[in-house]
Design an enzyme around this catalytic site. Structure first.
Site, PDB file in Angstrom:
ATOM      1  N   ILE A  88       0.841  -1.203   0.000  1.00  0.00           N
ATOM      2  CA  ILE A  88       0.000   0.000   0.000  1.00  0.00           C
ATOM      3  C   ILE A  88       0.872   1.247   0.000  1.00  0.00           C
ATOM      4  O   ILE A  88       0.623   2.199  -0.752  1.00  0.00           O
ATOM      5  CB  ILE A  88      -0.960  -0.015   1.200  1.00  0.00           C
ATOM      6  CG1 ILE A  88      -2.015  -1.105   1.014  1.00  0.00           C
ATOM      7  CG2 ILE A  88      -1.627   1.353   1.385  1.00  0.00           C
ATOM      8  CD1 ILE A  88      -2.892  -1.340   2.231  1.00  0.00           C
ATOM      9  N   ARG A 146      -4.098   1.138  10.878  1.00  0.00           N
ATOM     10  CA  ARG A 146      -4.974   0.635  11.928  1.00  0.00           C
ATOM     11  C   ARG A 146      -5.302   1.781  12.876  1.00  0.00           C
ATOM     12  O   ARG A 146      -4.458   2.645  13.148  1.00  0.00           O
ATOM     13  CB  ARG A 146      -4.310  -0.512  12.710  1.00  0.00           C
ATOM     14  CG  ARG A 146      -4.233  -1.814  11.928  1.00  0.00           C
ATOM     15  CD  ARG A 146      -5.607  -2.432  11.756  1.00  0.00           C
ATOM     16  NE  ARG A 146      -5.563  -3.676  11.020  1.00  0.00           N
ATOM     17  CZ  ARG A 146      -5.714  -3.785   9.713  1.00  0.00           C
ATOM     18  NH1 ARG A 146      -5.875  -2.682   8.971  1.00  0.00           N
ATOM     19  NH2 ARG A 146      -5.687  -4.957   9.110  1.00  0.00           N
ATOM     20  N   ASP A 184      -9.189   7.223   7.893  1.00  0.00           N
ATOM     21  CA  ASP A 184     -10.147   6.235   7.389  1.00  0.00           C
ATOM     22  C   ASP A 184     -10.341   5.093   8.370  1.00  0.00           C
ATOM     23  O   ASP A 184     -11.253   4.287   8.200  1.00  0.00           O
ATOM     24  CB  ASP A 184      -9.663   5.678   6.041  1.00  0.00           C
ATOM     25  CG  ASP A 184     -10.661   4.714   5.413  1.00  0.00           C
ATOM     26  OD1 ASP A 184     -11.856   5.076   5.327  1.00  0.00           O
ATOM     27  OD2 ASP A 184     -10.260   3.612   5.004  1.00  0.00           O
ATOM     28  N   GLU A 210     -13.416   0.945  16.493  1.00  0.00           N
ATOM     29  CA  GLU A 210     -14.476   1.090  15.476  1.00  0.00           C
ATOM     30  C   GLU A 210     -15.675   0.191  15.817  1.00  0.00           C
ATOM     31  O   GLU A 210     -15.498  -0.916  16.311  1.00  0.00           O
ATOM     32  CB  GLU A 210     -13.940   0.689  14.092  1.00  0.00           C
ATOM     33  CG  GLU A 210     -12.912   1.630  13.532  1.00  0.00           C
ATOM     34  CD  GLU A 210     -12.462   1.213  12.135  1.00  0.00           C
ATOM     35  OE1 GLU A 210     -13.092   0.313  11.530  1.00  0.00           O
ATOM     36  OE2 GLU A 210     -11.477   1.765  11.647  1.00  0.00           O
ATOM     37  N   HIS A 247     -13.942   3.984   7.156  1.00  0.00           N
ATOM     38  CA  HIS A 247     -13.210   2.761   6.818  1.00  0.00           C
ATOM     39  C   HIS A 247     -13.648   2.217   5.454  1.00  0.00           C
ATOM     40  O   HIS A 247     -14.062   1.062   5.331  1.00  0.00           O
ATOM     41  CB  HIS A 247     -13.405   1.691   7.902  1.00  0.00           C
ATOM     42  CG  HIS A 247     -12.301   0.666   7.908  1.00  0.00           C
ATOM     43  ND1 HIS A 247     -11.916  -0.014   9.045  1.00  0.00           N
ATOM     44  CD2 HIS A 247     -11.500   0.186   6.914  1.00  0.00           C
ATOM     45  CE1 HIS A 247     -10.945  -0.852   8.751  1.00  0.00           C
ATOM     46  NE2 HIS A 247     -10.681  -0.751   7.468  1.00  0.00           N
ATOM     47  N   ILE A 248     -13.528   3.055   4.422  1.00  0.00           N
ATOM     48  CA  ILE A 248     -13.920   2.652   3.072  1.00  0.00           C
ATOM     49  C   ILE A 248     -12.713   2.414   2.168  1.00  0.00           C
ATOM     50  O   ILE A 248     -12.860   2.325   0.944  1.00  0.00           O
ATOM     51  CB  ILE A 248     -14.844   3.702   2.424  1.00  0.00           C
ATOM     52  CG1 ILE A 248     -14.122   5.054   2.265  1.00  0.00           C
ATOM     53  CG2 ILE A 248     -16.131   3.859   3.217  1.00  0.00           C
ATOM     54  CD1 ILE A 248     -14.837   6.016   1.334  1.00  0.00           C
ATOM     55  N   GLY A 249     -11.524   2.292   2.760  1.00  0.00           N
ATOM     56  CA  GLY A 249     -10.311   2.185   1.960  1.00  0.00           C
ATOM     57  C   GLY A 249     -10.364   1.124   0.884  1.00  0.00           C
ATOM     58  O   GLY A 249      -9.927   1.346  -0.250  1.00  0.00           O
ATOM     59  N   SER A 250     -10.895  -0.045   1.192  1.00  0.00           N
ATOM     60  CA  SER A 250     -10.939  -1.133   0.211  1.00  0.00           C
ATOM     61  C   SER A 250     -12.309  -1.287  -0.432  1.00  0.00           C
ATOM     62  O   SER A 250     -12.576  -2.288  -1.100  1.00  0.00           O
ATOM     63  CB  SER A 250     -10.540  -2.458   0.883  1.00  0.00           C
ATOM     64  OG  SER A 250     -11.470  -2.810   1.904  1.00  0.00           O
TER      65      SER A 250
END
Length: 307
Positions: A149, A226, A250, A255, A273-276
């Site tokens: 990444i 994280r 993100d 969470e 948390h929409i990274g993927s």
């Protein structure tokens, strides 16, 4: 093979697993009477600690986590039970790198304030002093964790004219990137700092008052690694007091119960948390797990086996 999924799946992803397995969606507790060959999980809602793994039925030979991160699984306990564990490395790197650039631009160009101005119907028109942000060209991006990444983000950032520096356990073959053996020195010299680390005893709570004190007042902090890499109270204080310029986040500790202090900060650009979260990544994650489970069942050694 019977596959118990303890996570909710998008229909297109579910169909991919159904094409290869007898898929049953349910709770982890259902494993006792379903007697599955494999369990499909993710970072939530279950933790596969030693107690959980030791109580899984003998039918379970595989655990496939629909994630790159695997700190929710006790790998030693799985190995002791001879349960193979697979994750999804590599296939979501582009999606997360895109999200990192979104965070960088959103934080640098004051997107939180801009969106609020429009949605709250407070915008009265263009003025020379309106929401002045920062350009990325010529700035130094410091990457903490130059894995796949980190490399993909570096590639994108170079297209914006940024200089790349990084800290890793060891130097990697990354062209036009300056290696810093000391992460503290990297923070002190960077205009933007990207957290792309996994959660380990060494990295947890690394971003705290002491490390933030090293930063430029114009620094932007980004986190796609994280949530527990950051001490929330210390970062919120630094943002409130202007000791750093902005943050783009993100991922969050605990969470989905992120620290409420972030919500009122105009210089915090936040994503859930929409990274993927792209179709390309979601389907590729399914493909790599399907292939791993089929390869293992046939007696092979999948490259993404982690236990």
């Amino acid at each position: 093979m019977k596959l118990l999924s303890v996570i909710a799946l998008p229909d297109r992803v579910k169909a991919r697993f159904e094409s290869s397995f007898s898929l049953v969606e349910g709770r982890l507790e259902d494993a006792v009477h379903l007697q599955p060959d494999a369990i499909l999980c993710s970072i939530r809602p279950y933790r596969f600690d030693r107690v959980v793994i030791e109580t899984l039925p003998a039918s379970v030979k595989m655990i496939a986590t629909y994630s790159v991160g695997h700190d929710h699984i006790d790998l030693e306990a799985a190995a002791a039970r001879r349960i193979a564990v697979f994750n999804t490395p590599g296939v979501l790197s582009d999606a997360v790198a895109d999200a990192a650039m979104l965070l960088m631009l959103g934080a640098a160009r004051r997107a939180t304030e801009s969106i609020a101005l429009l949605r709250e119907k407070r915008w009265t028109g263009w003025t020379p002093d309106q929401l002045i942000g920062s350009e990325l060209g010529g700035k130094t991006l410091g990457i903490l964790g130059m894995g796949e990444i980190g490399r993909r983000v570096a590639q994108r950032a170079r297209a914006f004219g940024m200089n790349i520096a990084y800290h890793n356990r060891r130097a990697v073959a990354e062209e036009q990137a300056l290696f810093h053996p000391d992460p503290h020195a990297l923070i002190a010299q960077s205009d933007v700092v990207l957290l792309a680390w996994p959660s380990t005893p060494e990295t947890r709570q690394f971003i705290a008052a002491k490390t933030l004190a090293l930063a430029k007042s114009s620094m932007i902090l980004l986190n796609v690694g994280r949530g527990d890499l950051v001490n929330d109270e210390d970062l919120i204080d630094a943002l409130k007091e202007g000791r750093i310029l902005a943050a783009g986040l993100d991922v969050f500790d605990n969470e989905p119960n992120l620290h409420p202090g972030y919500l009122d900060l105009p210089n915090a650009f936040l994503l859930p948390h929409i990274g993927s979260s792209t179709w390309e990544a979601r389907l590729a994650m399914a493909d790599i797990l399907v292939e791993a489970m089929e390869t293992h069942d046939a007696g092979g050694r999948p490259v993404n086996r982690i236990a």
